[in-house]
Design a protein around this motif. Structure first.
Motif, mmCIF file in Angstrom:
data_model
loop_
_atom_site.group_PDB
_atom_site.id
_atom_site.type_symbol
_atom_site.label_atom_id
_atom_site.label_comp_id
_atom_site.label_asym_id
_atom_site.label_seq_id
_atom_site.Cartn_x
_atom_site.Cartn_y
_atom_site.Cartn_z
ATOM 1 N N UNK A 128 0.819 -1.211 0.000
ATOM 2 C CA UNK A 128 0.000 0.000 0.000
ATOM 3 C C UNK A 128 0.856 1.266 0.000
ATOM 4 N N UNK A 129 1.943 1.271 0.780
ATOM 5 C CA UNK A 129 2.730 2.486 0.931
ATOM 6 C C UNK A 129 3.721 2.745 -0.181
ATOM 7 N N UNK A 130 4.245 1.689 -0.773
ATOM 8 C CA UNK A 130 5.331 1.839 -1.745
ATOM 9 C C UNK A 130 4.917 2.487 -3.069
ATOM 10 N N UNK A 131 3.742 2.185 -3.637
ATOM 11 C CA UNK A 131 3.408 2.763 -4.942
ATOM 12 C C UNK A 131 3.471 4.283 -4.998
ATOM 13 N N UNK A 132 3.148 4.958 -3.908
ATOM 14 C CA UNK A 132 3.189 6.410 -3.900
ATOM 15 C C UNK A 132 4.579 6.983 -3.866
ATOM 16 N N UNK A 133 5.567 6.197 -3.432
ATOM 17 C CA UNK A 133 6.942 6.682 -3.314
ATOM 18 C C UNK A 133 7.812 6.257 -4.496
ATOM 19 N N UNK A 134 7.471 5.158 -5.138
ATOM 20 C CA UNK A 134 8.273 4.672 -6.271
ATOM 21 C C UNK A 134 8.074 5.575 -7.484
ATOM 22 N N UNK A 135 9.161 5.871 -8.189
ATOM 23 C CA UNK A 135 9.069 6.704 -9.381
ATOM 24 C C UNK A 135 8.579 5.928 -10.593
ATOM 25 N N UNK A 136 8.692 4.625 -10.565
ATOM 26 C CA UNK A 136 8.247 3.798 -11.690
ATOM 27 C C UNK A 136 6.758 3.500 -11.576
ATOM 28 N N UNK A 137 6.214 2.909 -12.635
ATOM 29 C CA UNK A 137 4.881 2.320 -12.538
ATOM 30 C C UNK A 137 4.948 1.135 -11.568
ATOM 31 N N UNK A 138 3.835 0.882 -10.870
ATOM 32 C CA UNK A 138 3.787 -0.209 -9.881
ATOM 33 C C UNK A 138 2.560 -1.068 -10.162
ATOM 34 N N UNK A 139 2.772 -2.375 -10.245
ATOM 35 C CA UNK A 139 1.688 -3.332 -10.410
ATOM 36 C C UNK A 139 1.544 -4.118 -9.110
ATOM 37 N N UNK A 140 0.400 -3.982 -8.445
ATOM 38 C CA UNK A 140 0.102 -4.776 -7.252
ATOM 39 C C UNK A 140 -0.764 -5.936 -7.713
ATOM 40 N N UNK A 141 -0.181 -7.126 -7.676
ATOM 41 C CA UNK A 141 -0.794 -8.310 -8.278
ATOM 42 C C UNK A 141 -1.694 -9.020 -7.286
ATOM 43 N N UNK A 142 -2.904 -9.308 -7.724
ATOM 44 C CA UNK A 142 -3.872 -10.028 -6.908
ATOM 45 C C UNK A 142 -4.092 -11.420 -7.488
ATOM 46 N N UNK A 143 -3.952 -12.426 -6.657
ATOM 47 C CA UNK A 143 -4.176 -13.817 -7.073
ATOM 48 C C UNK A 143 -5.630 -14.167 -6.796
ATOM 49 N N UNK A 144 -6.289 -14.717 -7.803
ATOM 50 C CA UNK A 144 -7.667 -15.132 -7.614
ATOM 51 C C UNK A 144 -7.740 -16.658 -7.560
ATOM 52 N N UNK A 145 -8.391 -17.268 -8.547
ATOM 53 C CA UNK A 145 -8.646 -18.709 -8.489
ATOM 54 C C UNK A 145 -7.534 -19.556 -9.081
#
Length: 301
Positions: A128-145
């Motif tokens: 949650x905290x890192x995407x706002x500080x990273x200068x690059x694009x950030x993908x937070x991956x969600x695993x489903x089924x």
């Protein structure tokens, strides 16, 4: 999507981070970019005598994951294998170390939560905290089924599990949203999946003007990506809520890190909408920073 550098994945030994690394590997095929797996040991969690042991344990985690990814890459049916996989164990604060290394990265990929949170829908503190500080694009991956490791024929850009609902992007009049729309369209075209463009007209003032501008934006995207299969929707209500609702049937939700309120929100790293989507979305979330892109001038025109 456009990759200006290598892809970094934060790995902590959890299934979530392993699945995130497999997603990143699929995204990298054919780009010539390297995949960098980074494991961070936090000083507060170790005694001086434990550092060597924990560093070795981290290396073991990364080596095992790299081997699994190498096997996944080798059997891909299109033959586009050979992605370079690099590993690194670091002692420090996970957020700070990953943010620092993301400065020159094309993309930073994280699992939704770490090893200490099993089968939880809650997002981890680093994710949650890192995407706002990273200068690059950030993908937070969600695993489903499903699992990224199950089907080596899976397309590089889209998660194998879940509703197979394609790519969703939130669009307003900001340049942040314009860049996010370009990356979302790139993902959709590369995967052969449709793109849903959502415009929260209630937040944009004059509805007729907002809809006209949005239709022009859609034409601009189609001109930039002739193969794009896209439609546009104007759901009522709060923009964050409409994107969270769309995430229930999407594979990836793409948002700019900030929106129209960029200057008013400079005290926070993420805008209100992107922060809410990151917290509550049920799909993977790609957060896109602003970058100069010559295609934006055509949008403005």
């Amino acid at each position: 999507m456009q990759l200006s550098g290598d892809v970094i994945v934060g790995v902590d030994g959890s299934d979530q981070s392993a699945e995130a690394a497999a997603w990143a590997l699929k995204e990298l095929r054919g780009t010539g970019r390297a995949l960098r797996l980074i494991h961070v040991i936090t000083p507060a969690h170790l005694e001086i005598d434990d550092e060597a042991e924990l560093t070795e344990a981290g290396r073991t985690v990364l080596t095992g994951l790299a081997d699994r990814l190498g096997d996944l890459d080798a059997v891909h049916p299109d033959g586009a294998s050979g992605t370079e996989i690099l590993t690194e164990v670091i002692v420090g604060d996970a957020g700070e170390e990953l943010a620092m290394r993301a400065e020159d990265a094309g993309l930073l990929v994280l699992g939704r939560h770490g090893a200490g949170t099993v089968n939880s829908r809650r997002i981890g503190t680093v994710s949650f905290g890192l995407p706002g500080h990273a200068l690059s694009a950030v993908l937070v991956h969600t695993v489903r089924d499903g699992s990224e490791f199950d089907d080596p024929s899976g397309h590089p850009s889209i998660a194998r599990g879940g509703a197979r609902g394609g790519v969703v992007v939130g669009l307003d009049t900001s340049e942040y949203a314009g860049v996010a729309a370009l990356d979302a369209a790139s993902l959709a075209v590369a995967s052969g999946w449709p793109l849903r463009v959502l415009v929260g007209v209630d937040a944009l003032g004059d509805r007729a003007e907002a809809e006209s501008r949005a239709q022009s934006d859609l034409a601009w995207l189609r001109e930039s990506f002739p193969e794009l299969d896209a439609d546009i929707e104007f759901p009522p209500g709060d923009p964050a809520e409409m994107l969270i609702d769309a995430s229930k049937t999407a594979d990836v939700v793409v948002v700019g890190k900030r929106g129209r309120g960029v200057f008013a929100a400079m005290t926070s790293q993420l805008g209100r909408t992107s922060s809410a989507v990151l917290t509550d979305a049920e799909a993977s979330v790609l957060l896109v920073p602003y970058r100069r892109d010559p295609r934006l001038s055509a949008r403005s025109a």
